[in-house]
Design an enzyme around this catalytic site. Structure first.
Site, PDB file in Angstrom:
ATOM      1  N   ASP A   1      65.765  18.265 101.564  1.00 20.01           N
ATOM      2  CA  ASP A   1      64.677  17.470 101.001  1.00 20.01           C
ATOM      3  C   ASP A   1      65.207  16.075 100.667  1.00 20.01           C
ATOM      4  O   ASP A   1      65.566  15.323 101.563  1.00 20.01           O
ATOM      5  CB  ASP A   1      64.092  18.205  99.794  1.00 20.01           C
ATOM      6  CG  ASP A   1      62.687  17.775  99.441  1.00 20.01           C
ATOM      7  OD1 ASP A   1      62.394  16.573  99.544  1.00 20.01           O
ATOM      8  OD2 ASP A   1      61.874  18.624  99.031  1.00 20.01           O
TER       9      ASP A   1
ATOM     10  N   ASN B   1      55.329  10.381 102.287  1.00 22.05           N
ATOM     11  CA  ASN B   1      56.192  11.253 101.505  1.00 22.05           C
ATOM     12  C   ASN B   1      57.276  10.394 100.856  1.00 22.05           C
ATOM     13  O   ASN B   1      56.971   9.385 100.235  1.00 22.05           O
ATOM     14  CB  ASN B   1      56.760  12.380 102.380  1.00 22.05           C
ATOM     15  CG  ASN B   1      57.251  13.551 101.554  1.00 22.05           C
ATOM     16  OD1 ASN B   1      56.638  13.920 100.554  1.00 22.05           O
ATOM     17  ND2 ASN B   1      58.370  14.135 101.935  1.00 22.05           N
TER      18      ASN B   1
ATOM     19  N   ARG C   1      50.023  12.120 105.034  1.00 24.26           N
ATOM     20  CA  ARG C   1      50.251  11.308 103.840  1.00 24.26           C
ATOM     21  C   ARG C   1      51.689  10.811 103.833  1.00 24.26           C
ATOM     22  O   ARG C   1      52.563  11.369 104.500  1.00 24.26           O
ATOM     23  CB  ARG C   1      49.962  12.095 102.564  1.00 24.26           C
ATOM     24  CG  ARG C   1      50.922  13.244 102.307  1.00 24.26           C
ATOM     25  CD  ARG C   1      50.847  13.699 100.856  1.00 24.26           C
ATOM     26  NE  ARG C   1      51.620  14.898 100.590  1.00 24.26           N
ATOM     27  CZ  ARG C   1      52.931  14.926 100.371  1.00 24.26           C
ATOM     28  NH1 ARG C   1      53.655  13.805 100.439  1.00 24.26           N
ATOM     29  NH2 ARG C   1      53.567  16.073 100.119  1.00 24.26           N
TER      30      ARG C   1
ATOM     31  N   GLU D   1      59.295  14.531  92.245  1.00 24.11           N
ATOM     32  CA  GLU D   1      59.881  13.891  93.438  1.00 24.11           C
ATOM     33  C   GLU D   1      60.287  12.455  93.114  1.00 24.11           C
ATOM     34  O   GLU D   1      59.924  11.898  92.085  1.00 24.11           O
ATOM     35  CB  GLU D   1      58.857  13.857  94.595  1.00 24.11           C
ATOM     36  CG  GLU D   1      59.017  14.977  95.611  1.00 24.11           C
ATOM     37  CD  GLU D   1      60.239  14.795  96.519  1.00 24.11           C
ATOM     38  OE1 GLU D   1      61.059  13.890  96.287  1.00 24.11           O
ATOM     39  OE2 GLU D   1      60.377  15.594  97.459  1.00 24.11           O
TER      40      GLU D   1
ATOM     41  N   ASN E   1      61.733  12.678 104.791  1.00 23.61           N
ATOM     42  CA  ASN E   1      62.246  12.986 103.462  1.00 23.61           C
ATOM     43  C   ASN E   1      63.446  12.118 103.101  1.00 23.61           C
ATOM     44  O   ASN E   1      63.341  10.904 103.106  1.00 23.61           O
ATOM     45  CB  ASN E   1      62.531  14.487 103.332  1.00 23.61           C
ATOM     46  CG  ASN E   1      61.719  15.096 102.206  1.00 23.61           C
ATOM     47  OD1 ASN E   1      61.534  14.474 101.163  1.00 23.61           O
ATOM     48  ND2 ASN E   1      61.225  16.293 102.415  1.00 23.61           N
TER      49      ASN E   1
END
EC number: 3.1.1.17
Length: 303
Positions: A214, A111, A109, A17, A160
């Protein structure tokens, strides 16, 4: 137009990521999110250096800090921390916490997060237990040096993709669970965003069901590039019309994020994941050349 997709050597990350191209070091930084891994792909050496952040579970993003070559802002749980790393060693250490969000929501959490063109932080949170695709417990924030996190949007599912187009005065944002890309009006001098509008809907592209957008980036022509977590594809989209200009096919399903890089900023780097036992080459980072497009380098975080 013919583009070429190649694997970056030895680039595996189980949940790759947050790709960020650093011009000064001619390197692509990215994370292995669920193992607190931070990686640096050195373009000239064609080699990946990896570190584990001592004592941490997650590394959601990695952002180089302005004027501090061995300091990086990294998302560890709900904290954005400063990590000391020389870009080579196998271990990195947290030196301090920059800020924390949603401290009472322990099952959330951080991202994806990025810096805007002026070096401000933008990023958000998500649920990290149960069915993450049907919960809206996250928030989207901005933060700048000397201040506190500012909540831009609440009831976010999975915070995202983020991208900015200074020429169009737009900020683009993806909440994966809504299957769409939003465009906000963006004031570069203040960092304020307003008037969100849906510009790209991923519900009806595939007959088998909605795609999960995403990560995201933008090119110098103002087109956006949207990674699809369950689609094996990066869509190049004209945000003014919502029209798909190109489908960039990647040889694995879980496409997590994209960033332009390379010496001429004309290579599209694509991170992927290997969640739930995908076949190879899931989790590989890819480079796409021949797109006849250029993007913008990552911006250092001002702290």
């Amino acid at each position: 137009m013919s583009y070429k997709v190649e694997a970056v050597p030895d680039s595996y990350a189980a949940l790759g990521e947050g790709p960020h191209w650093d011009v000064d070091r001619q390197s692509l930084y990215y994370v292995d999110l669920e193992s607190a891994g931070i990686n640096r792909y050195d373009f000239k050496q064609n080699k990946v250096y990896r570190a584990k952040i001592e004592g941490e579970i997650f590394a959601s993003f990695i952002l180089p800090v302005e004027n501090k070559p061995q300091e990086f802002a990294v998302g560890c749980g709900l904290r954005t921390v400063i990590v000391q790393w020389d870009g080579v060693s196998a271990v990195a250490k947290v030196t301090r916490t920059l800020f924390e969000v949603q401290p009472d929501l322990k099952e959330n959490r951080l991202n994806d997060a990025k810096t805007d063109p002026n070096g401000r932080f933008y990023g958000g949170t998500m649920a990290d237990s149960g069915d993450i695709f049907t919960q809206w417990k996250g928030e989207l924030y901005s933060w700048q040096a000397g201040g506190q996190p500012n909540a831009i949007r609440s009831k976010v599912g999975i915070s995202n993709g983020l991208a900015w187009d200074v020429k169009a005065k737009k900020f683009y944002f993806i909440d994966t669970n809504n299957h769409e890309v939003l465009a906000y009006d963006y004031n570069q001098s203040t960092g304020a965003v307003s008037n969100p509008k849906v510009i790209f809907d991923l519900r009806k592209i595939r007959p088998e069901g909605p795609l999960f957008p995403d990560g995201m980036t933008v090119d110098t022509d103002g087109n956006i590039y949207v990674a699809t977590f369950n689609g094996g594809t990066v869509f190049k989209v004209n945000p003014s019309t919502g029209k798909i200009l190109l489908e960039i096919k990647i040889p694995t399903t879980q496409i997590t994020s994209v960033a332009f890089g390379g010496p001429n900023l004309d290579i599209l780097y694509v991170t992927t994941a290997n969640k739930f036992d995908q076949p190879k080459p899931a989790g590989t980072t890819f480079q796409v050349t021949g797109l006849n497009a250029k993007g913008y380098a990552g911006v250092n975080l001002k702290i």
